[in-house]
Design an enzyme around this catalytic site. Structure first.
Site, PDB file in Angstrom:
ATOM      1  N   ARG A   1       0.830  -1.205   0.000  1.00 49.47           N
ATOM      2  CA  ARG A   1       0.000   0.000   0.000  1.00 49.47           C
ATOM      3  C   ARG A   1       0.869   1.260   0.000  1.00 49.47           C
ATOM      4  NH1 ARG A   1      -5.096  -0.042   1.710  1.00 49.47           N
ATOM      5  NH2 ARG A   1      -4.870   1.839   2.931  1.00 49.47           N
TER       6      ARG A   1
ATOM      7  N   ARG B   1      10.079   6.245  -1.958  1.00 50.62           N
ATOM      8  CA  ARG B   1      10.414   7.237  -2.991  1.00 50.62           C
ATOM      9  C   ARG B   1      11.856   7.717  -2.873  1.00 50.62           C
ATOM     10  NH1 ARG B   1       5.469  10.352  -1.783  1.00 50.62           N
ATOM     11  NH2 ARG B   1       3.761   9.269  -2.795  1.00 50.62           N
TER      12      ARG B   1
ATOM     13  N   ARG C   1      -9.261  -6.337  13.377  1.00 49.81           N
ATOM     14  CA  ARG C   1      -8.722  -5.410  14.360  1.00 49.81           C
ATOM     15  C   ARG C   1      -9.752  -4.318  14.575  1.00 49.81           C
ATOM     16  NH1 ARG C   1      -4.730  -7.158  17.306  1.00 49.81           N
ATOM     17  NH2 ARG C   1      -3.751  -5.098  17.534  1.00 49.81           N
TER      18      ARG C   1
ATOM     19  N   ARG D   1      -1.241   6.154  16.217  1.00 50.71           N
ATOM     20  CA  ARG D   1      -1.183   7.475  15.576  1.00 50.71           C
ATOM     21  C   ARG D   1      -2.127   8.454  16.251  1.00 50.71           C
ATOM     22  NH1 ARG D   1      -3.922   5.989   9.651  1.00 50.71           N
ATOM     23  NH2 ARG D   1      -5.933   5.345  10.470  1.00 50.71           N
TER      24      ARG D   1
ATOM     25  N   GLU E   1      -5.293   6.885  18.360  1.00 49.59           N
ATOM     26  CA  GLU E   1      -5.806   5.550  18.011  1.00 49.59           C
ATOM     27  C   GLU E   1      -4.939   4.443  18.587  1.00 49.59           C
ATOM     28  OE1 GLU E   1      -6.399   4.858  13.757  1.00 49.59           O
ATOM     29  OE2 GLU E   1      -6.937   6.966  13.543  1.00 49.59           O
TER      30      GLU E   1
ATOM     31  N   TYR F   1      -9.396  -5.423   2.692  1.00 53.20           N
ATOM     32  CA  TYR F   1      -8.871  -4.114   3.114  1.00 53.20           C
ATOM     33  C   TYR F   1      -9.025  -3.199   1.901  1.00 53.20           C
ATOM     34  CZ  TYR F   1      -5.084  -1.313   5.427  1.00 53.20           C
ATOM     35  OH  TYR F   1      -4.317  -0.362   6.059  1.00 53.20           O
TER      36      TYR F   1
ATOM     37  N   ASP G   1      -9.724   0.593  -0.022  1.00 57.75           N
ATOM     38  CA  ASP G   1      -9.785   2.048   0.051  1.00 57.75           C
ATOM     39  C   ASP G   1     -11.159   2.511  -0.446  1.00 57.75           C
ATOM     40  OD1 ASP G   1      -7.271   2.398   1.093  1.00 57.75           O
ATOM     41  OD2 ASP G   1      -6.293   2.565  -0.862  1.00 57.75           O
TER      42      ASP G   1
HETATM   43  N1  UDP Z   1       2.867   1.061   8.417  1.00 63.39           N
HETATM   44  C1  UDP Z   1       3.967   1.070   9.258  1.00 63.39           C
HETATM   45  N2  UDP Z   1       4.404   2.249   9.755  1.00 63.39           N
HETATM   46  C2  UDP Z   1       3.807   3.429   9.489  1.00 63.39           C
HETATM   47  C3  UDP Z   1       2.680   3.431   8.626  1.00 63.39           C
HETATM   48  C4  UDP Z   1       2.238   2.224   8.109  1.00 63.39           C
HETATM   49  O1  UDP Z   1       4.516   0.032   9.572  1.00 63.39           O
HETATM   50  O2  UDP Z   1       4.261   4.465  10.027  1.00 63.39           O
HETATM   51  C5  UDP Z   1       2.390  -0.247   7.891  1.00 63.39           C
HETATM   52  C6  UDP Z   1       1.331  -0.849   8.811  1.00 63.39           C
HETATM   53  O3  UDP Z   1       1.483  -2.245   8.824  1.00 63.39           O
HETATM   54  C7  UDP Z   1       0.045  -0.452   8.123  1.00 63.39           C
HETATM   55  C8  UDP Z   1       0.429  -0.541   6.645  1.00 63.39           C
HETATM   56  O4  UDP Z   1       1.792  -0.102   6.620  1.00 63.39           O
HETATM   57  O5  UDP Z   1      -1.020  -1.326   8.443  1.00 63.39           O
HETATM   58  C9  UDP Z   1      -0.432   0.272   5.705  1.00 63.39           C
HETATM   59  O6  UDP Z   1      -0.403   1.626   6.111  1.00 63.39           O
HETATM   60  P1  UDP Z   1      -1.588   2.641   5.770  1.00 63.39           P
HETATM   61  O7  UDP Z   1      -1.112   3.994   6.093  1.00 63.39           O
HETATM   62  O8  UDP Z   1      -2.072   2.358   4.389  1.00 63.39           O
HETATM   63  O9  UDP Z   1      -2.682   2.188   6.859  1.00 63.39           O
HETATM   64  P2  UDP Z   1      -4.183   2.755   7.151  1.00 63.39           P
HETATM   65  O10 UDP Z   1      -4.143   4.252   7.053  1.00 63.39           O
HETATM   66  O11 UDP Z   1      -5.076   2.071   6.154  1.00 63.39           O
HETATM   67  O12 UDP Z   1      -4.385   2.293   8.563  1.00 63.39           O
END
Ligand code: UDP
Length: 383
Positions: free
Chosen positions: A171, A175, A247, A277, A298, A346, A348
């Site tokens: 996902r 870069r 989850r 976060r 969260e 999962y 979007d």
């Molecule tokens: N992830 C991580 N560190 C971060 C952000 C994301 O390890 O700082 C991993 C984590 O396993 C997460 C996945 O990357 O479930 C996908 O991140 P995304 O931001 O797409 O998650 P969402 O916003 O859908 O919770």
């Protein structure tokens, strides 16, 4: 025909609208007291900040049909999502980009140098990554993986990254430029009046009746010619093969004067910080001005009975159970399964809308040809 739709999130609303536009009568039954599912937004009465009640949702897509569809129902303000992460007492930019690399390794590499440097760090012995950890080691090497992904992922999923599908990491981009927009899609925006206003507009049709605070009951199966189920797949079958794992999230509100984070989302990658976060909601609508602030922290945990399911876990055991449910779903009649919960994936928001449009097309084609209405209309093996 008379359709019953269980759930007023994007899936249920879009399918309901397409069926109503084709002249069918639709009743939408929603167990919560609002529409829009987990995209639900509402103004905080104290500060007037628009809150994403179930976590931050950012609209981004490369699908033209979806982009013009959502723009029919509300104004989207251009919005480029930027995420920061705190690890080891320092702040870095996500997704991992040239600044993140140069900060972590204390270097001043240019794009080509960084690409070569990361290629040296990466584990080239992994050909086809079997899980999240292998995907990360192959892509970026151990140092970046351990700094930004290992702790966060353990907290987010409650599992070792070796147990999580590689697709979860795919996902996120890696870069070798200073571009730090979280998403790369050509269309990115935030609804000016929130997602709930958009979903309400989608549902605003003379042939659609929305009943809030009304769970879809077993008796409703006979009340309609056909039902659309967007609730958890295992709920429809009364958990006859066991429960699929999800989850859930716990949210904790933080109020302050002025700013708290100074950005929309700060991730916390360290394992000893229990939460994953914090979102400062006024920065999800940066064109608005607010003197006070509301943040939501969260924490992720395994969903128990009665908890809101957010992320399908899709472990090996879930996959076996899922296959049994999907077989049952394929042979079910009088019902079509749709959406993140209805197909246990999962997804979007843009993919959810694209699939809802495709599902409605298939249902209408089934009616027009006098054939069977399919119970599963999308490729459920992906995502
Ligand atoms: N992830 C991580 N560190 C971060 C952000 C994301 O390890 O700082 C991993 C984590 O396993 C997460 C996945 O990357 O479930 C996908 O991140 P995304 O931001 O797409 O998650 P969402 O916003 O859908 O919770």
């Amino acid at each position: 025909m008379r359709f019953g739709v269980a759930g007023a999130g994007f899936s249920g609303a879009v399918i309901a609208r397409e069926l109503a536009d084709a002249g069918h009568e639709v009743t939408v039954l929603e167990s919560r007291d609002h529409v829009a599912g987990n995209c639900h937004t509402e103004r905080d009465p104290q500060t007037q900040v628009l809150l994403h009640r179930y976590g931050p949702h950012i609209f981004h897509t490369g699908n033209e049909r979806v982009w013009s569809y959502i723009n029919r129902f509300g104004v989207l303000v251009p919005y480029y999502h930027r995420v920061r992460t705190t690890v080891g007492g320092r702040v870095y930019l996500l997704p991992v980009n040239l600044l993140t690399i140069n900060q972590l390794f204390q270097t001043a590499l240019n794009p080509d140098q960084a690409r070569a440097f990361i290629a040296e760090q990466a584990d080239s012995s992994i050909e086809v990554p079997r899980n999240f950890e292998e995907q990360a080691l192959k892509l970026m090497g151990r140092r970046l993986y351990e700094a930004f992904f290992l702790g966060y992922t353990r907290k987010q999923w409650g599992l070792e990254p070796t147990e999580i599908p590689a697709s979860v990491l795919r996902r996120l981009p890696l870069r070798f430029t200073y571009e730090d927009s979280y998403f790369s899609h050509p269309h990115q925006g935030m609804p000016r009046d929130g997602y709930t206003a958009i979903v309400s507009a989608i549902l605003d049709h003379p042939l659609i009746e929305v009943r809030l605070s009304t769970p879809y009951a077993a008796a409703d199966r006979d009340a309609f010619d056909h039902s659309i189920w967007t609730g958890p797949l295992d709920d429809w079958f009364e958990h006859r093969y066991g429960r699929l794992g999800y989850r859930t999230l716990d949210f904790e509100e933080i109020r302050a004067t002025g700013d708290f984070l100074g950005c929309a989302v700060m991730n916390y990658g360290d394992l000893d910080v229990p939460y994953t976060r914090i979102t400062e909601h006024k920065y999800l609508a940066p064109w608005e001005e607010h003197t006070d602030t509301v943040c939501i922290r969260e924490t992720s945990r395994l969903a128990g009975e009665g908890d809101i399911p957010y992320y399908p876990i899709r472990l090996a055991a879930d996959q076996r159970t899922l296959r049994r449910y999907l077989d049952a779903a394929r042979s079910a009649s009088g019902v079509t399964f749709a959406g993140r919960l209805g197909t246990y994936r999962y997804l979007d928001m843009d993919v959810t809308i694209a699939e809802a449009l495709a599902t409605a097309d298939r249902i209408l084609a089934g009616i027009d040809s006098g054939g069977r209405i399919p119970s599963l209309c999308v490729d459920v093996d992906g995502a």
